[in-house]
Design an enzyme around this catalytic site. Structure first.
Site, PDB file in Angstrom:
ATOM      1  N   ASP A  68      36.412  31.605  32.031  1.00  0.00           N
ATOM      2  CA  ASP A  68      35.961  32.762  32.300  1.00  0.00           C
ATOM      3  C   ASP A  68      34.794  33.307  31.912  1.00  0.00           C
ATOM      4  OD1 ASP A  68      35.506  35.636  32.283  1.00  0.00           O
ATOM      5  OD2 ASP A  68      37.729  36.026  31.670  1.00  0.00           O
ATOM      6  N   VAL A  69      33.976  33.026  33.255  1.00  0.00           N
ATOM      7  CA  VAL A  69      32.218  33.370  32.898  1.00  0.00           C
ATOM      8  C   VAL A  69      32.122  34.514  32.026  1.00  0.00           C
ATOM      9  CG1 VAL A  69      31.771  31.976  34.995  1.00  0.00           C
ATOM     10  CG2 VAL A  69      31.713  34.028  34.923  1.00  0.00           C
ATOM     11  N   ASN A  95      27.864  32.006  39.549  1.00  0.00           N
ATOM     12  CA  ASN A  95      29.132  33.295  40.520  1.00  0.00           C
ATOM     13  C   ASN A  95      30.046  33.612  39.661  1.00  0.00           C
ATOM     14  OD1 ASN A  95      29.913  34.274  43.449  1.00  0.00           O
ATOM     15  ND2 ASN A  95      30.906  32.645  43.117  1.00  0.00           N
ATOM     16  N   TYR A 163      28.216  50.610  42.923  1.00  0.00           N
ATOM     17  CA  TYR A 163      26.853  51.007  41.456  1.00  0.00           C
ATOM     18  C   TYR A 163      27.426  49.746  40.307  1.00  0.00           C
ATOM     19  CZ  TYR A 163      26.727  55.955  42.288  1.00  0.00           C
ATOM     20  OH  TYR A 163      26.418  57.252  42.808  1.00  0.00           O
ATOM     21  N   THR A 204      37.954  41.100  52.086  1.00  0.00           N
ATOM     22  CA  THR A 204      39.359  41.651  51.760  1.00  0.00           C
ATOM     23  C   THR A 204      39.400  42.944  50.889  1.00  0.00           C
ATOM     24  OG1 THR A 204      39.960  39.418  52.744  1.00  0.00           O
ATOM     25  CG2 THR A 204      41.713  41.182  52.768  1.00  0.00           C
ATOM     26  N   LEU A 206      37.570  44.634  49.135  1.00  0.00           N
ATOM     27  CA  LEU A 206      36.497  46.033  49.437  1.00  0.00           C
ATOM     28  C   LEU A 206      37.100  47.481  50.652  1.00  0.00           C
ATOM     29  CD1 LEU A 206      32.940  44.951  48.744  1.00  0.00           C
ATOM     30  CD2 LEU A 206      34.076  46.690  47.979  1.00  0.00           C
TER      31      LEU A 206
END
Ligand SMILES: NC(=O)c1ccc[n+]([C@@H]2O[C@H](COP(=O)([O-])OP(=O)(O)OC[C@H]3O[C@@H](n4cnc5c(N)ncnc54)[C@H](OP(=O)(O)O)[C@@H]3O)[C@@H](O)[C@H]2O)c1
Length: 271
Positions: A68-69, A95, A163, A204, A206
């Site tokens: 988990d970055v 990313n 935002y 998709t 979004l």
């Protein structure tokens, strides 16, 4: 063009699907050895198997990692493991997923914190963990050391309702430009790549969220996105990946500190 990527080692974050996965595939096709990560063991293992098959390379060219970055300790461990497993690290591609949409009053302080951790702090931590390895890769007989940060066209032209993304991407741009100044003397390039609307799982989700909020169909939402681009369509993952691969290649050695939109002409500013 000879990209000089044969046998180089790349770490691609957020690569179980979408733009990260497509970039990992393009790097494998150019001869790289690639570590990929995501939060889910099942999804990243699956992606690794599929990528090896699609690129026609042996399984041992690809290293799937659970990371988990937004968790610094996992990031450090993943980068160490990559360098140890492949014996070097030449390319870091930062990313992750994108944050949720909403109006200014929809988000709590915790939402802001999570979004900044997902898209800004993760980029900084991935970079900090990769730098010692990239410094080694920048020296020696056949040097190549590249950092490429995936942001969004929202870094140059804020997207209404996004935002959390608009703010965190601007932070990444500031970090990338500052870093490019500092590590340029060592031969490490640092660039950002700004996707416009590109067909992936994220797009998709979004379009589903926006269609519900605006009382429109998903087709209407997608047609609106296509219309914003000069090319009047959304992008394909492989088009994004081609640009990403060039920016981390040998012939891109004199390109640093740039923010490259891959958006079909959606950003309307001159620069
Ligand atoms: N597609 C577009 O149109 C577009 C446009 C502008 C900007 N962007 C941005 O580009 C980035 C990639 O987009 P995408 O469309 O490829 O998204 P996607 O299809 O949702 O893929 C996101 C990838 O990131 C991984 N991921 C998510 N959170 C993570 C975390 N905390 N740690 C590690 N991995 C994580 C996901 O894997 P797991 O779920 O398995 O962890 C998945 O592999 C996002 O930041 C997005 O906002 C995309």
């Amino acid at each position: 063009m000879h990209l000089g990527l044969d046998n180089r080692v790349a770490f691609v974050a957020g690569a179980s699907s979408g733009l990260g996965r497509a970039t990992a595939r393009a790097l494998l096709l150019e001869g790289c050895r690639v570590a990929i990560c995501s939060r889910s063991s099942e999804r990243i293992q699956c992606a690794a198997m599929d990528l090896a098959r699609e690129a026609g390379v042996p399984d041992d060219r690809i290293l799937p990692l659970v990371c988990d970055v937004s968790q610094e300790s996992m990031v450090r461990a993943a980068l160490e493991r990559t360098a140890q497993h492949f014996g070097q690290l030449n390319i870091l591609i930062t990313n992750a997923g994108g944050p949720p949409t909403g109006t200014v009053e929809d988000f709590s302080a915790d939402d802001w914190r999570s979004a900044l951790e997902l898209n800004l702090v993760s980029t900084i931590n991935l970079t900090r963990a990769a730098l010692p390895h990239l410094r080694r890769a920048a020296c020696g007989d056949n040097p190549l050391a590249r950092i490429l940060m995936v942001t969004s066209m929202s870094a140059k032209q804020p997207v209404p309702g996004l935002y959390l993304s608009n703010v965190s991407r601007a932070g990444v741009q500031g970090f990338a430009k500052s870093l490019s100044e500092e590590v340029g003397v060592e031969g490490i390039t640092v660039n950002t790549i700004l996707p416009g609307y590109t067909r992936t799982d994220r797009l998709t989700h979004l379009s589903e969220a926006l269609a519900e909020r605006k009382g429109l169909s998903e087709d209407d939402i997608e047609a609106g996105w296509a219309d914003q681009a000069a090319l009047k369509r959304v992008g394909r993952e492989e088009e994004f990946a081609a640009a990403a691969v060039f920016l981390v290649s040998e012939p891109a050695a004199f390109i640093t500190g740039v923010a490259l939109p891959v958006d079909g002409g959606a950003i309307k500013g001159l620069l």
